[in-house]
Design a protein around this motif. Structure first.
Motif, PDB file in Angstrom:
ATOM      1  N   ASN A 213      27.329  49.735  32.676  1.00 21.20           N
ATOM      2  CA  ASN A 213      27.163  48.639  32.465  1.00 21.20           C
ATOM      3  C   ASN A 213      28.522  47.991  32.001  1.00 21.20           C
ATOM      4  O   ASN A 213      28.395  46.982  31.144  1.00 21.20           O
ATOM      5  CB  ASN A 213      25.856  48.388  31.959  1.00 21.20           C
ATOM      6  N   TYR A 214      29.689  48.462  32.203  1.00 19.23           N
ATOM      7  CA  TYR A 214      30.769  47.868  31.805  1.00 19.23           C
ATOM      8  C   TYR A 214      31.184  46.533  32.548  1.00 19.23           C
ATOM      9  O   TYR A 214      32.029  45.552  31.737  1.00 19.23           O
ATOM     10  CB  TYR A 214      32.046  48.998  31.885  1.00 19.23           C
ATOM     11  N   CYS A 215      31.160  46.470  33.736  1.00 23.42           N
ATOM     12  CA  CYS A 215      31.601  45.337  34.566  1.00 23.42           C
ATOM     13  C   CYS A 215      30.953  44.023  34.322  1.00 23.42           C
ATOM     14  O   CYS A 215      29.833  43.741  34.129  1.00 23.42           O
ATOM     15  CB  CYS A 215      31.100  45.678  36.071  1.00 23.42           C
ATOM     16  N   ARG A 216      31.938  43.060  34.045  1.00 23.45           N
ATOM     17  CA  ARG A 216      31.380  41.808  33.859  1.00 23.45           C
ATOM     18  C   ARG A 216      32.167  40.821  35.120  1.00 23.45           C
ATOM     19  O   ARG A 216      32.002  39.559  34.936  1.00 23.45           O
ATOM     20  CB  ARG A 216      31.927  41.304  32.588  1.00 23.45           C
ATOM     21  N   PHE A 217      32.804  41.184  36.065  1.00 21.03           N
ATOM     22  CA  PHE A 217      33.538  40.503  37.068  1.00 21.03           C
ATOM     23  C   PHE A 217      34.504  39.519  36.475  1.00 21.03           C
ATOM     24  O   PHE A 217      34.644  38.316  36.770  1.00 21.03           O
ATOM     25  CB  PHE A 217      32.611  39.814  38.009  1.00 21.03           C
ATOM     26  N   GLY A 218      34.993  40.100  35.326  1.00 22.92           N
ATOM     27  CA  GLY A 218      36.140  39.148  34.471  1.00 22.92           C
ATOM     28  C   GLY A 218      37.057  39.678  34.250  1.00 22.92           C
ATOM     29  O   GLY A 218      37.861  40.534  34.626  1.00 22.92           O
ATOM     30  N   SER A 219      37.534  39.524  32.638  1.00 20.41           N
ATOM     31  CA  SER A 219      38.607  40.216  32.271  1.00 20.41           C
ATOM     32  C   SER A 219      38.617  41.753  31.975  1.00 20.41           C
ATOM     33  O   SER A 219      39.539  42.421  31.499  1.00 20.41           O
ATOM     34  CB  SER A 219      38.769  39.760  30.811  1.00 20.41           C
ATOM     35  N   CYS A 220      37.339  42.357  32.267  1.00 15.12           N
ATOM     36  CA  CYS A 220      37.117  43.827  32.222  1.00 15.12           C
ATOM     37  C   CYS A 220      38.183  44.381  33.211  1.00 15.12           C
ATOM     38  O   CYS A 220      38.349  45.441  33.058  1.00 15.12           O
ATOM     39  CB  CYS A 220      35.623  44.169  32.451  1.00 15.12           C
ATOM     40  N   GLN A 229      37.920  53.089  36.438  1.00 19.74           N
ATOM     41  CA  GLN A 229      38.744  53.736  37.276  1.00 19.74           C
ATOM     42  C   GLN A 229      38.422  53.681  38.619  1.00 19.74           C
ATOM     43  O   GLN A 229      39.314  53.506  39.525  1.00 19.74           O
ATOM     44  CB  GLN A 229      39.245  54.985  36.560  1.00 19.74           C
ATOM     45  N   TYR A 230      37.085  53.655  38.979  1.00 22.62           N
ATOM     46  CA  TYR A 230      36.790  53.691  40.212  1.00 22.62           C
ATOM     47  C   TYR A 230      35.935  52.059  40.566  1.00 22.62           C
ATOM     48  O   TYR A 230      35.445  52.129  41.758  1.00 22.62           O
ATOM     49  CB  TYR A 230      35.689  54.715  40.581  1.00 22.62           C
ATOM     50  N   CYS A 231      36.179  51.229  39.947  1.00 28.67           N
ATOM     51  CA  CYS A 231      35.733  49.855  40.205  1.00 28.67           C
ATOM     52  C   CYS A 231      36.938  49.461  41.033  1.00 28.67           C
ATOM     53  O   CYS A 231      38.038  49.077  40.893  1.00 28.67           O
ATOM     54  CB  CYS A 231      35.935  49.059  38.872  1.00 28.67           C
ATOM     55  N   TYR A 232      36.342  48.885  42.432  1.00 25.97           N
ATOM     56  CA  TYR A 232      37.065  48.413  43.277  1.00 25.97           C
ATOM     57  C   TYR A 232      37.877  47.257  42.938  1.00 25.97           C
ATOM     58  O   TYR A 232      38.966  47.039  43.220  1.00 25.97           O
ATOM     59  CB  TYR A 232      36.013  48.058  44.681  1.00 25.97           C
ATOM     60  N   ARG A 233      37.125  46.474  42.431  1.00 30.04           N
ATOM     61  CA  ARG A 233      37.745  45.190  41.798  1.00 30.04           C
ATOM     62  C   ARG A 233      38.898  45.402  40.865  1.00 30.04           C
ATOM     63  O   ARG A 233      39.982  44.644  40.997  1.00 30.04           O
ATOM     64  CB  ARG A 233      36.667  44.217  41.132  1.00 30.04           C
ATOM     65  N   ALA A 234      38.694  46.215  40.254  1.00 29.89           N
ATOM     66  CA  ALA A 234      39.882  46.471  39.119  1.00 29.89           C
ATOM     67  C   ALA A 234      40.921  47.070  39.563  1.00 29.89           C
ATOM     68  O   ALA A 234      41.991  46.882  39.393  1.00 29.89           O
ATOM     69  CB  ALA A 234      39.077  47.661  37.656  1.00 29.89           C
ATOM     70  N   GLN A 235      40.757  47.953  40.569  1.00 30.87           N
ATOM     71  CA  GLN A 235      41.730  48.607  41.300  1.00 30.87           C
ATOM     72  C   GLN A 235      42.674  47.525  42.031  1.00 30.87           C
ATOM     73  O   GLN A 235      43.730  47.835  42.275  1.00 30.87           O
ATOM     74  CB  GLN A 235      41.295  49.899  42.294  1.00 30.87           C
TER      75      GLN A 235
END
Length: 347
Positions: A213-220, A229-235
């Protein structure tokens, strides 16, 4: 080469891209869409709902419209996604040499992953390196390829060692090739702004891959960490930061956005901002000339050539923009070929 590898043993390499219809005719497009849109990793609905909905309603309605678009895309060599893939296979084979055997397959339709794997098995390769040609990991793309490969080899009596290159969003060779393509366009004229447009996915796909539950769709997504590391948005944002740095861009000089969202009765949100909506606001901000990249794609295809190159250009100009230029995909450029070969060697 380690001590357990014989000097003459070959390493199998499987390059995989998404897929393409056999032709731009409606029956072939329908067959492709049926396979693609009933994949449970692409449309994550229960099969009892997914198959009747898409095979019975969505695909029959969508296929004729998609066929018209594919006819715009088709060339004398056929589908760009296919012939660029075959060109890449041949050139990576040449770059890697005789101790490797490079095969190419599509997740949907032909040439199939099954046929490519059988080619490697017939050659008695010692091990197989699978490289899905999707820079940023998503369950609907890379994950689907991985699942398909594992499903096919589970019935082999002898299963060689198999490894996957699950993402290459920040690979130096990948980034350098995109930057070089961008600089070639920027040398031709001045651009007010850069758009980095990625294929969209539903937000729920990101959340399903986030057990902590790390994702906030923001500064994360401002940095890549072991948690995302496998978050598509972060990549996507990591790829964008590196491209921007290579081009000497400041944060206010570029926009990261997401395209190709599939409209749904469920109204589920997809990753935002949406490219087609963001670009309409540019002219009012004084942005008249835009250079567009599609860093989620390594080969020209419908989503790059037609969607970004033509449809977004029309939307931008209709909103008052003057010039919209798409940077070509990497295709089988020598610098990209060497980047792929280097990734394989490291694995």
């Amino acid at each position: 080469m380690n001590s357990t590898t014989s000097p003459n043993a070959r390493i199998g390499v499987l390059l995989v891209n998404l897929g393409t219809p056999d032709s731009p005719n409606t029956p072939d497009v329908r067959r492709y869409l049926n396979e693609f849109l009933t994949d449970g990793r692409v449309v994550d609905m229960p099969a009892a709902i997914r198959y009747p909905l898409f095979q019975g309603l969505v695909v029959p309605l969508r296929a004729p419209k998609s066929a018209k678009i594919y006819k715009e895309l088709w060339t004398e060599r056929g589908s760009p996604l296919l012939f660029h893939g075959l060109d890449l296979q041949a050139r990576v084979q040449e770059a890697l040499g005789e101790h490797y055997l490079v095969a190419f397959g599509m997740r949907y339709q032909k040439p199939s992953i099954e046929k490519a794997l059988e080619e490697l098995r017939a050659a008695a390769v010692e091990r197989i390196i699978v490289l899905p040609l999707f820079p940023q990991y998503a369950s609907a793309s890379t994950g689907s390829v991985q699942e398909k490969v594992m499903d096919l080899v589970k019935d082999w009596w002898v299963v060689p060692s198999i490894s996957f290159i699950s993402q290459f969003a920040t690979d130096p060779g990948f980034i350098a090739t995109i930057v070089a393509r961008g600089r070639a366009e920027m040398d031709k004229q001045h651009y007010d702004h850069v758009v980095l447009s990625y294929h969209g996915i539903p937000e729920r796909h990101v959340k399903k891959g986030d057990p902590t539950n790390y994702c906030r769709f923001g500064s994360c997504c401002d940095t890549l960490t072991p948690q995302n590391q496998y978050c598509y948005r972060a990549q996507c944002f990591a790829t964008s930061r590196l491209i921007a740095a290579g081009l000497g861009l400041q944060p206010e000089q570029y926009t990261v956005a997401f395209q190709s969202r599939l409209q749904s009765r469920l109204r589920d949100p997809w990753l935002q901002p949406y490219t087609d909506e963001a670009l309409k606001e540019f002219p009012a901000k004084g942005i008249k000339n835009v250079l567009a990249f599609s860093p989620a794609f390594v080969a020209d295809c419908l989503e790059t050539t037609i969607e970004v190159g033509e449809e977004f250009k029309e939307l931008f100009e209709s909103a008052g923009g003057q010039h919209w230029q798409l940077v070509p995909s990497l295709n089988s450029e020598p610098q990209w070929v060497e980047a792929v070969a280097a990734m394989v060697r490291r694995n």
